[in-house]
Design a protein around this motif. Structure first.
Motif, PDB file in Angstrom:
ATOM      1  N   ILE A 267     -13.919  33.092  -2.882  1.00 17.62           N
ATOM      2  CA  ILE A 267     -12.793  33.978  -3.154  1.00 17.62           C
ATOM      3  C   ILE A 267     -12.537  34.011  -4.651  1.00 17.62           C
ATOM      4  O   ILE A 267     -12.238  32.978  -5.267  1.00 17.62           O
ATOM      5  N   ILE A 268     -12.673  35.196  -5.240  1.00 20.45           N
ATOM      6  CA  ILE A 268     -12.548  35.371  -6.695  1.00 20.45           C
ATOM      7  C   ILE A 268     -11.330  36.258  -6.953  1.00 20.45           C
ATOM      8  O   ILE A 268     -11.360  37.464  -6.690  1.00 20.45           O
ATOM      9  N   PRO A 269     -10.246  35.691  -7.467  1.00 16.86           N
ATOM     10  CA  PRO A 269      -9.029  36.494  -7.683  1.00 16.86           C
ATOM     11  C   PRO A 269      -9.223  37.643  -8.664  1.00 16.86           C
ATOM     12  O   PRO A 269      -8.584  38.695  -8.529  1.00 16.86           O
ATOM     13  N   ASP A 270     -10.086  37.441  -9.652  1.00 15.74           N
ATOM     14  CA  ASP A 270     -10.324  38.458 -10.675  1.00 15.74           C
ATOM     15  C   ASP A 270     -11.760  38.316 -11.152  1.00 15.74           C
ATOM     16  O   ASP A 270     -12.152  37.277 -11.682  1.00 15.74           O
ATOM     17  N   GLN A 274     -12.397  33.410 -14.354  1.00 13.02           N
ATOM     18  CA  GLN A 274     -13.282  32.295 -14.033  1.00 13.02           C
ATOM     19  C   GLN A 274     -12.853  31.563 -12.752  1.00 13.02           C
ATOM     20  O   GLN A 274     -13.605  30.737 -12.242  1.00 13.02           O
ATOM     21  N   ASP A 275     -11.656  31.865 -12.268  1.00 14.34           N
ATOM     22  CA  ASP A 275     -11.127  31.114 -11.126  1.00 14.34           C
ATOM     23  C   ASP A 275     -11.812  31.530  -9.832  1.00 14.34           C
ATOM     24  O   ASP A 275     -12.223  32.687  -9.666  1.00 14.34           O
ATOM     25  N   MET A 276     -11.897  30.573  -8.912  1.00 11.74           N
ATOM     26  CA  MET A 276     -12.433  30.870  -7.575  1.00 11.74           C
ATOM     27  C   MET A 276     -12.016  29.760  -6.632  1.00 11.74           C
ATOM     28  O   MET A 276     -11.686  28.649  -7.041  1.00 11.74           O
ATOM     29  N   SER A 277     -12.014  30.069  -5.366  1.00 19.81           N
ATOM     30  CA  SER A 277     -11.737  29.088  -4.322  1.00 19.81           C
ATOM     31  C   SER A 277     -12.654  29.386  -3.142  1.00 19.81           C
ATOM     32  O   SER A 277     -13.388  30.381  -3.145  1.00 19.81           O
TER      33      SER A 277
END
Length: 394
Positions: A267-270, A274-277
């Protein structure tokens, strides 16, 4: 000449959430399950990182589900090495396409086959995929006679192209690489992140042991193809592997291929950040642990590439096996044992690891035996010897 990679670079608006899944392998309940779990909506982008089809029993239904989904949602589907076999069949093959011939060898015993694409693909359709093949599922639905040999495949190809235009057009037009923002998505892997159009398409799709190649990237490279549990000789874990230092995310959870397989979602918010979960869906019954237990020392993870074993005895729904290459002896569920065509005995992916469990932990139940329960916790598979409370809603 090798077929060059087809690269797409869609415009995805900043701040729009992207959900990447890989290696669905025709498992429609798992695909629906993970999309429901991550609350996928038309505001999101779904990126299927190859091998949407084949090996699972719902390939045709899964294909049609995605065709319908992309009418109301943003969906990009890449080509995996299994999808590529369908593509090559429908296309009729390319003379001298050695990549396809070599690719067929991965699905068969013995030397690489030569000849027409139909002669090469026939063993896969007739022996390995059979009722899981989307091509044969379409033929059966249309009431077409199932092929009895490679000579029947040209007529089957022509009939499928005529009777299933939407489905076959989808399979014939799957790109190999998607590049957007700070991310690059590819089924198997890439050797570099520039001059992508010069890469071999097939080598992007079938790129074994991608994480083991020591590559580093500036953008995040998200790949599937190689089940992540194969990377660890000790702990059996299907959760995505996120290498922050090298910027590689490996997300194939072994859906369909592994007894304890799961469908992972990155799951990539943007896409420009660089963030992901991560999230995953395994479709297994759930339970709550009532007792704690410490982890065991020096566990082993027996993987498909080294799965030959000797069965020493059977007891309590389990088999005591000896793993010759490691010299280890361990108990596995009895139904994990299988015999190869050459007569050798093998096990499904197996472990002797006792999971670290605390009272109240949520567990997925893989197998229940009189010697203990094989369970999953946070994507890790191992044995649990305590009491549980079943989840009546699972």
């Amino acid at each position: 000449m090798p077929r060059p990679a087809w690269v797409i670079r869609p415009e995805i608006q900043p701040g729009r959430r992207a959900v990447a899944v890989s290696d669905v392998h025709g498992n429609l309940p798992f695909l629906k399950g993970i999309l429901e779990q991550v609350r996928f909506t038309p505001a999101d982008v779904l990126i299927i990182v190859g091998d949407l089809l084949e090996k699972g029993r719902d390939s045709l239904a899964t294909l049609r589900y995605v065709l319908e989904l992309q009418k109301t949602h943003t969906v990009y589907t890449l080509c995996g090495n299994c999808d590529y076999i369908d593509h090559m069949f429908l296309e009729g093959g390319r003379p001298g396409d050695d990549a396809f011939r070599i690719g067929m060898t991965a699905h068969m015993d013995g030397p690489a086959r030569r000849g027409s694409v139909d002669e090469q693909i026939w063993p896969v359709l007739s022996d390995f995929w059979r009722d899981t093949s989307v091509l044969l599922q379409m033929a059966e639905e249309a009431g077409l006679p199932l092929p009895g040999g490679p000579g029947d495949l040209p007529a089957l190809r022509a009939a499928l192209l005529e009777r299933f235009p939407a489905e076959t057009d989808f399979m014939l037009h799957l790109p190999h690489i998607l590049e957007a923002g700070n991310f690059l998505f590819v089924h198997g892997g890439v050797p570099r992140e520039d001059r992508l159009e010069e890469l071999s398409a097939y080598e992007c799709m079938k790129n074994d042991d991608f994480l083991g190649q020591g590559l580093r990237f500036q953008k995040w490279v998200v790949a599937g193809h190689w089940p992540v549990t194969l990377y660890s000789p000790r702990i059996q874990c299907s959760a995505p592997l996120i290498d922050q230092e090298r910027r590689i995310a490996s997300i194939d959870g072994g859906c369909v291929l592994k007894v304890d397989g799961q469908l992972n979602a990155l799951i990539i918010p943007d896409i420009y950040g660089q963030d992901m979960s991560c999230a995953w869906y395994d479709g297994l019954p759930a339970a709550t642990a009532l007792d704690g237990q410490p982890p065991s020392d020096n566990p082993i993870n027996i993987r498909w590439s080294d799965s030959a074993v000797e069965v020493l005895r059977e007891e309590g729904g389990c088999a005591l096996i000896r793993h010759p290459s490691s010299g280890r002896e361990l108990w596995v569920p009895g139904d994990f044992i299988w015999t190869a065509r050459n007569g050798t005995t093998h096990t499904e992916d197996a472990t002797d690891y006792a999971l670290p469990v605390s009272s109240g932990d949520r567990l997925s139940l893989v197998r229940e035996t009189r010697r203990g329960r094989l369970v999953k916790k946070a994507g890790m598979t191992g044995w649990y010897y305590g009491r549980i409370k079943y989840d009546l809603e699972s």
